[in-house]
Design a protein around this motif. Structure first.
Motif, PDB file in Angstrom:
ATOM      1  N   GLN A 132       0.827  -1.207   0.000  1.00  0.00           N
ATOM      2  CA  GLN A 132       0.000   0.000   0.000  1.00  0.00           C
ATOM      3  C   GLN A 132       0.861   1.257   0.000  1.00  0.00           C
ATOM      4  OE1 GLN A 132      -2.648   0.267   3.350  1.00  0.00           O
ATOM      5  NE2 GLN A 132      -4.050   1.648   2.287  1.00  0.00           N
ATOM      6  N   MET A 133       1.944   1.241   0.788  1.00  0.00           N
ATOM      7  CA  MET A 133       2.875   2.382   0.775  1.00  0.00           C
ATOM      8  C   MET A 133       3.445   2.591  -0.614  1.00  0.00           C
ATOM      9  SD  MET A 133       5.274   2.541   4.148  1.00  0.00           S
ATOM     10  CE  MET A 133       5.912   0.874   3.951  1.00  0.00           C
ATOM     11  N   LEU A 134       3.786   1.492  -1.276  1.00  0.00           N
ATOM     12  CA  LEU A 134       4.416   1.569  -2.590  1.00  0.00           C
ATOM     13  C   LEU A 134       3.464   2.119  -3.647  1.00  0.00           C
ATOM     14  CD1 LEU A 134       6.900   0.859  -4.354  1.00  0.00           C
ATOM     15  CD2 LEU A 134       5.914  -1.419  -4.635  1.00  0.00           C
ATOM     16  N   GLU A 140       6.223   8.365   3.962  1.00  0.00           N
ATOM     17  CA  GLU A 140       6.330   8.848   5.340  1.00  0.00           C
ATOM     18  C   GLU A 140       5.902   7.786   6.347  1.00  0.00           C
ATOM     19  OE1 GLU A 140       2.131   9.772   4.018  1.00  0.00           O
ATOM     20  OE2 GLU A 140       4.159   9.894   3.152  1.00  0.00           O
ATOM     21  N   ARG A 141       5.242   6.729   5.878  1.00  0.00           N
ATOM     22  CA  ARG A 141       4.821   5.653   6.770  1.00  0.00           C
ATOM     23  C   ARG A 141       5.921   4.623   7.026  1.00  0.00           C
ATOM     24  NH1 ARG A 141      -1.133   3.958   4.331  1.00  0.00           N
ATOM     25  NH2 ARG A 141      -2.170   5.984   4.600  1.00  0.00           N
ATOM     26  N   LEU A 142       7.035   4.741   6.321  1.00  0.00           N
ATOM     27  CA  LEU A 142       8.077   3.716   6.429  1.00  0.00           C
ATOM     28  C   LEU A 142       8.612   3.546   7.848  1.00  0.00           C
ATOM     29  CD1 LEU A 142       9.802   1.639   4.933  1.00  0.00           C
ATOM     30  CD2 LEU A 142      11.498   3.440   4.545  1.00  0.00           C
ATOM     31  N   PRO A 143       8.929   4.612   8.603  1.00  0.00           N
ATOM     32  CA  PRO A 143       9.426   4.400   9.975  1.00  0.00           C
ATOM     33  C   PRO A 143       8.450   3.602  10.839  1.00  0.00           C
ATOM     34  CG  PRO A 143       9.837   6.659   9.286  1.00  0.00           C
ATOM     35  CD  PRO A 143       8.971   6.047   8.230  1.00  0.00           C
ATOM     36  N   ARG A 150       9.668  -4.936  13.512  1.00  0.00           N
ATOM     37  CA  ARG A 150      10.585  -5.355  14.585  1.00  0.00           C
ATOM     38  C   ARG A 150       9.840  -5.897  15.801  1.00  0.00           C
ATOM     39  NH1 ARG A 150      13.042  -0.265  13.151  1.00  0.00           N
ATOM     40  NH2 ARG A 150      14.908  -0.581  11.869  1.00  0.00           N
ATOM     41  N   ARG A 151       8.604  -5.507  15.982  1.00  0.00           N
ATOM     42  CA  ARG A 151       7.845  -5.983  17.139  1.00  0.00           C
ATOM     43  C   ARG A 151       7.383  -7.429  16.988  1.00  0.00           C
ATOM     44  NH1 ARG A 151       5.694  -0.573  17.168  1.00  0.00           N
ATOM     45  NH2 ARG A 151       3.895  -1.257  15.918  1.00  0.00           N
ATOM     46  N   ASP A 152       7.387  -7.965  15.757  1.00  0.00           N
ATOM     47  CA  ASP A 152       6.953  -9.337  15.522  1.00  0.00           C
ATOM     48  C   ASP A 152       8.161 -10.260  15.401  1.00  0.00           C
ATOM     49  OD1 ASP A 152       4.193  -8.953  15.545  1.00  0.00           O
ATOM     50  OD2 ASP A 152       4.174  -8.288  13.460  1.00  0.00           O
ATOM     51  N   ASP A 153       7.965 -11.498  15.786  1.00  0.00           N
ATOM     52  CA  ASP A 153       9.040 -12.491  15.744  1.00  0.00           C
ATOM     53  C   ASP A 153       9.119 -13.101  14.343  1.00  0.00           C
ATOM     54  OD1 ASP A 153      11.040 -14.217  16.399  1.00  0.00           O
ATOM     55  OD2 ASP A 153       9.747 -15.658  17.438  1.00  0.00           O
ATOM     56  N   ASP A 165      16.617  -0.089   6.453  1.00  0.00           N
ATOM     57  CA  ASP A 165      16.957   0.967   7.413  1.00  0.00           C
ATOM     58  C   ASP A 165      18.308   1.594   7.104  1.00  0.00           C
ATOM     59  OD1 ASP A 165      16.141   2.542   9.470  1.00  0.00           O
ATOM     60  OD2 ASP A 165      16.838   1.223  11.065  1.00  0.00           O
ATOM     61  N   ARG A 166      19.218   0.825   6.513  1.00  0.00           N
ATOM     62  CA  ARG A 166      20.547   1.378   6.182  1.00  0.00           C
ATOM     63  C   ARG A 166      20.436   2.437   5.093  1.00  0.00           C
ATOM     64  NH1 ARG A 166      22.298  -4.070   7.068  1.00  0.00           N
ATOM     65  NH2 ARG A 166      21.998  -4.566   4.860  1.00  0.00           N
ATOM     66  N   ASP A 167      19.436   2.322   4.239  1.00  0.00           N
ATOM     67  CA  ASP A 167      19.225   3.306   3.172  1.00  0.00           C
ATOM     68  C   ASP A 167      17.851   3.937   3.331  1.00  0.00           C
ATOM     69  OD1 ASP A 167      21.699   2.831   1.794  1.00  0.00           O
ATOM     70  OD2 ASP A 167      20.848   0.961   1.041  1.00  0.00           O
ATOM     71  N   ARG A 168      17.515   4.258   4.566  1.00  0.00           N
ATOM     72  CA  ARG A 168      16.156   4.733   4.848  1.00  0.00           C
ATOM     73  C   ARG A 168      15.776   5.943   4.005  1.00  0.00           C
ATOM     74  NH1 ARG A 168      13.324   5.813  10.675  1.00  0.00           N
ATOM     75  NH2 ARG A 168      14.043   3.665  10.937  1.00  0.00           N
ATOM     76  N   ASP A 169      16.654   6.946   3.934  1.00  0.00           N
ATOM     77  CA  ASP A 169      16.319   8.174   3.194  1.00  0.00           C
ATOM     78  C   ASP A 169      16.053   7.885   1.725  1.00  0.00           C
ATOM     79  OD1 ASP A 169      16.591   9.607   5.511  1.00  0.00           O
ATOM     80  OD2 ASP A 169      18.646  10.246   5.107  1.00  0.00           O
TER      81      ASP A 169
END
Length: 215
Positions: A132-134, A140-143, A150-153, A165-169
């Motif tokens: 949906q973001m794509l 802006e919803r990516l963070p 990360r909250r899910d196993d 996250d390494r190329d977040r921008d």
């Protein structure tokens, strides 16, 4: 009758042994609805007519007799009788496609899979949220998406999230801005294709041709 058929009938010690033949294993119109019937059976609905009336509005076009035979098999079998699980590739296809593009049967079968696998249910939510973001360009919803992952196993998804996250921008820009490098990538691929047609795939032979060509 052939001698083989006569021998099969003569050697059978139980009625169930007579139901193995060329028709076994073939797909049935009821196959897609068996997960739903299994759930209803577990909930206590053992009436074949009631179950048949419930699946007809869901798209079932087969006969009531098939439903009755399936429920009869459940009653008489000493072990549990359940639907054959879908293939991993099929489930992955249902998850990756737009929900509105799935048929009623596919929705039904995917729901049956997700009910029995909480991890896959969580993964489906993250995949569809990212899709949906794509499609809506809501970078802006990516963070928030990364935090939810990360909250899910889900270790496999954590690896993907770490790479993003390494190329977040850059990823946020790609999910937000209207520009695309697709045209450039297309030209690069075309050039590579032409070079392969002229010289073959990369290797020592190609390197030697290049040296001879430009020397």
């Amino acid at each position: 009758m052939t001698s083989r058929t006569v021998k099969l009938l003569a050697d059978a010690t139980t009625p169930e042994e007579l139901f193995h033949g060329q028709w076994q294993g073939r797909p049935s119109k009821l196959d897609a609805f068996k997960p739903y019937l299994d759930d209803r059976w577990t909930q206590g609905c053992t009436n074949a007519w009631t179950a048949w009336e419930e699946i007809v509005p869901l798209g079932y076009q087969g006969s009531y007799q098939r439903v009755r035979a399936y429920f009869r098999e459940k009653r008489l079998s000493p072990g549990p009788v359940t639907a054959r699980p879908p293939s991993p590739r099929g489930v992955a296809g249902w998850i990756l496609r737009r929900p509105e593009s799935l048929t009623e049967t596919e929705h039904l079968r995917l729901k049956a899979v997700l009910v029995h696998c909480p991890e896959l249910d969580a993964l489906t939510g993250h995949v569809r949220s990212f899709g949906q973001m794509l499609t809506e360009r809501r970078g802006e919803r990516l963070p928030q998406w990364l935090d939810a992952v990360r909250r899910d196993d889900l270790p496999g998804l954590h690896t993907l999230a770490a790479g993003i996250d390494r190329d977040r921008d850059a990823v946020i820009a790609g999910l937000t801005l209207p520009w695309s490098s697709g045209v450039v990538e297309g030209h690069v691929n075309r050039i590579k294709m032409l070079k392969r047609q002229m010289f073959g795939r990369a290797g020592f032979a190609l390197l030697r041709k290049r040296v001879l060509l430009y020397s």
